[in-house]
Structures are given as structure tokens and as C-alpha cells.
Design an enzyme around this catalytic site. Structure first.
Site: not given
Ligand SMILES: Cc1cc2nc3c(=O)[nH]c(=O)nc-3n(C[C@H](O)[C@H](O)[C@H](O)COP(=O)(O)O)c2cc1C
Length: 360
Positions: A24, A59, A101, A185, A233, A328
Site C-alpha cells: 500500500p 491507506a 487497505q 497511525y 498490517r 513498495g
Molecule cells: C510513497 C509511499 C507511500 C506509502 N503509503 C503507505 C500506506 O498508505 N500504507 C502503508 O501501510 N504503508 C505505506 N507506505 C510504506 C510502504 O507500503 C512500504 O511498507 C515501505 O515503503 C517499505 O517497503 P519498500 O522498501 O519496498 O518501499 C508508503 C511508502 C511510500 C514510499
């Protein structure tokens, strides 16, 4: 036979075609009142075209005050469900599983978008009074937003808001609902003694601090069809070793308590406090937490954080460290991560979309 990145995964009656999930990620791209736009369709749609097995929305706020910024996605009315329906439909049409989510931002709400500085927005400037388990603690540098400490009635309303959001998510056509209890959150704020000073039945002991999450998850499970999965999560740890905080042991214990209601734990970490210390940032930085929850509870888990390479993602599944590789930022760099992974790993288990075949 050992599972790999391209093995399917059965959760209840849902078959996920492969082990890549789009993590997400907030897009801050709504123009009015949390309604999905063309951006959401193209953004999530592209990742479905790219071959991911599960495409999870960002989210999605269960009520207006549950947004981080006024531009966040929401699901609190029929209109919201109608705006999201084309997204779920398109994702499913590509063979991926559409997931949503469900979230409430709590005290981290009422801010401008990250690229506008994440400034606190006052209620009379288009923001709102945020909700929190405890209204006194505010660990951030930026000004504290207007904040209301939730009373019993607010707690009951919150559970109802998650239920309503789950019902509208079903109307929109989503197959998986994920309860967001991570990243500082609202639900995570209740879990952590570093954010929850309450003295009622929602604060204090582990039992009390986890009560709201257990209530929300169980209420969502109740309305979500028996044949479809519910995920949660969590932030496995607050990364605050020097003070009383939420720990990996707590997460294992919570996962165990949720085992009847959730089909997979999506294991992230941190986000609660600016003093957090990430011990080993880099590839797979949160994977050990996922692995531990999987081992100690027997529940399927998603691992997220620093997964960028096909071989790395494949190894997580092959070595039984995780059931899903949740990707992500690499999905922002490359919406076709799963297709690329199939090519690099030399499997024909994932097929390119027919209209793109001439490019293979
Ligand atoms: C632009 C952005 C927005 C994100 N928004 C959310 C979100 O809405 N909900 C959530 O649980 N995590 C959110 N995250 C965290 C990511 O889901 C992920 O857990 C985090 O970036 C680590 O994974 P990665 O190294 O593959 O990016 C966000 C991350 C980024 C970069």
C-alpha cells in the site's frame, strides 16, 4: 515441492496467482473528498498489468478524519465505493487479486501532502480535529494539530466506521481487506505504550492496548465473506529500544490473538516516533520480524521493506521466510516488477498481457 515467487497461494477460497504484492502506498491524489480518480485507476491498474499477484490500494480512510491529507483516498460512502469499483474490476480483469487497505490516520492526520511539506493544517484552513488514544503526547517537531482524546463513544464509532468501510469495499469488488494497524497511525497508537497513556480499558496492559485492534479486526471479519481473506498490517516494533514501547514479542502475541480472524500478517515496522532507530536499514530490513511471526504463530506472513530484486524476493518464499514478497518503492520505479522477475528467473509461469506479447 518448494514454493517459489510464482507459486500460487490459497487463502480461504481466494487463489493469489503469485507471491508478489504491491505494498500500500499513499498517492495523495484525490481531488475531492477521498474519491478515487483516474490516477488511482492508472496507477493500480499498471501494477496489475505488471503481473503482481495482489494489488493493494493505498491507506484508504474509513472516515474523513482518518485521512493523512485532504487528498487521501477514502471509503465512507456509496459514492466512494462507486469511484473505486473500476479499479477493483480492472485489477481483477488482469488476473490479480484486488485488495484494499482500511485505515485511520489518528494523530498523524490533517497534514499537507509530503511534497507540500507535511505541514499541520488547522481545522479552519481545510484540516480537522484529529483523533488519538491520548492527546498529551506529541513527539514531532511540527506544530501539534487540533487533537481529541477518544472517549468510549469515539471508540465504538471507530469500529463501526471500519465495518462500514469493509461493506463498501465489498460493494466496490475488493477481495482482500487489510486492517492498517502500523506506522504510527491510530490503531498502532493504541497498541504502543509510547503513544497510549490511557487509564481505561483501552490503555495500560497489553490486553487493554490491543483491545481496539482485536475489536476492529473481529468486526471486519464478521462482515467480510467467509471465503475471502482479511489481512492485518502491523509495525512489528517501534524501534525504540530505550523506552517502553511496542516490541516484536508483542507482535507475536498479538498475531496469535488475531489468528482466528486474519489470514495473513503483513509485517512492517516503525513509524510511531521520530526517535526510532532502524538497526539495519537496507535490503530485507524488516524480513526477520516477518519470519519470526511466521515461525512462532504458524500464520502466513507478508515481508516488506527493501525488497527490490527478483532473486531476493524469490528466496524469501523458497526459504520459507515469508509467504508474500510485498514490494513498495520498487513498484514505483518499475510497475512491471513481477513480469521482470519472471523473465530474470527464467519462468514461464507468468504470462505477459496478450496485447504486449510482441514486445516479449
Ligand atoms: C510513497 C509511499 C507511500 C506509502 N503509503 C503507505 C500506506 O498508505 N500504507 C502503508 O501501510 N504503508 C505505506 N507506505 C510504506 C510502504 O507500503 C512500504 O511498507 C515501505 O515503503 C517499505 O517497503 P519498500 O522498501 O519496498 O518501499 C508508503 C511508502 C511510500 C514510499
Amino acid at each position: 515441492m518448494t514454493d517459489d515467487l510464482f507459486s500460487s497461494l490459497s487463502l480461504r477460497q481466494t487463489t493469489v496467482p503469485n507471491r508478489v504484492m504491491v505494498s500500500p502506498m499513499c498517492q495523495y491524489s484525490c481531488e475531492t473528498d477521498g474519491l478515487a480518480t483516474d490516477w488511482h485507476l492508472v496507477h493500480l491498474g499498471s501494477r496489475a498489468v505488471g503481473g503482481a499477484g495482489i494489488v493493494m490500494t493505498e491507506a484508504t480512510a474509513v472516515e474523513p478524519r482518518g485521512r493523512i491529507s485532504p487528498n487521501d483516498l477514502g471509503i465512507w460512502s456509496e459514492e466512494h465505493a462507486e469511484a473505486l469499483a473500476p479499479v477493483a474490476d480492472f485489477v481483477r480483469g488482469q488476473g490479480a487479486v484486488p485488495a484494499i487497505q482500511l485505515a485511520h490516520a489518528g494523530r498523524k492526520g490533517s497534514k499537507t501532502r509530503p511534497w507540500e511539506g507535511s505541514e499541520t493544517v488547522a481545522p479552519d484552513e481545510g484540516g480537522w480535529e484529529t483523533l488519538a488514544p491520548s492527546a498529551d503526547s506529541w513527539p514531532y517537531d511540527r506544530p501539534k494539530p487540533a487533537m481529541r482524546e477518544m472517549d468510549r463513544n469515539d471508540v465504538e464509532t471507530l469500529v463501526d466506521d471500519f465495518v462500514r468501510a469493509a461493506e463498501y469495499s465489498l460493494d466496490a469488488g475488493f477481495e482482500i481487506a487489510e486492517v492498517h494497524a502500523a506506522h504510527g497511525y491510530l490503531l498502532h497508537e493504541f497498541l504502543s505504550p509510547a503513544a497510549n497513556d490511557r487509564e481505561d480499558e483501552y490503555g495500560g496492559s497489553f490486553e487493554n492496548r490491543t483491545r481496539i485492534v482485536r475489536e476492529v479486526v473481529s468486526a471486519v471479519r464478521e462482515v467480510w465473506p467467509d471465503d475471502r481473506p482479511v489481512f492485518v498490517r502491523v509495525s512489528a516494533t517501534d524501534w525504540l529500544p530505550e523506552r517502553e514501547s511496542w516490541t516484536v514479542e508483542d507482535s507475536v502475541r498479538l498475531a496469535d490473538r488475531l489468528a482466528d480472524d486474519v489470514d495473513l500478517v503483513d509485517v512492517s515496522a516503525g513509524g510511531l516516533h521520530p526517535d526510532q532507530q532502524i538497526p539495519n536499514p537496507g535490503p530485507n530490513y524488516q524480513v526477520p520480524y516477518a519470519e519470526r511471526i511466521r515461525e512462532e504463530t504458524g500464520l502466513p506472513v507478508g515481508a516488506v521493506g527493501g525488497i527490490t530484486q527478483p532473486e531476493q524476493a524469490d528466496a524469501l518464499v523458497r526459504n520459507e521466510r515469508a509467504d508474500l514478497a510485498v514490494v513498495g518503492r520498487e513498484h514505483l520505479r518499475d510497475p512491471y516488477f513481477a513480469l521482470r522477475a519472471a523473465e530474470e528467473l527464467g519462468t514461464d509461469e507468468l504470462e505477459w498481457p496478450l496485447p504486449y506479447r510482441r514486445a516479449v
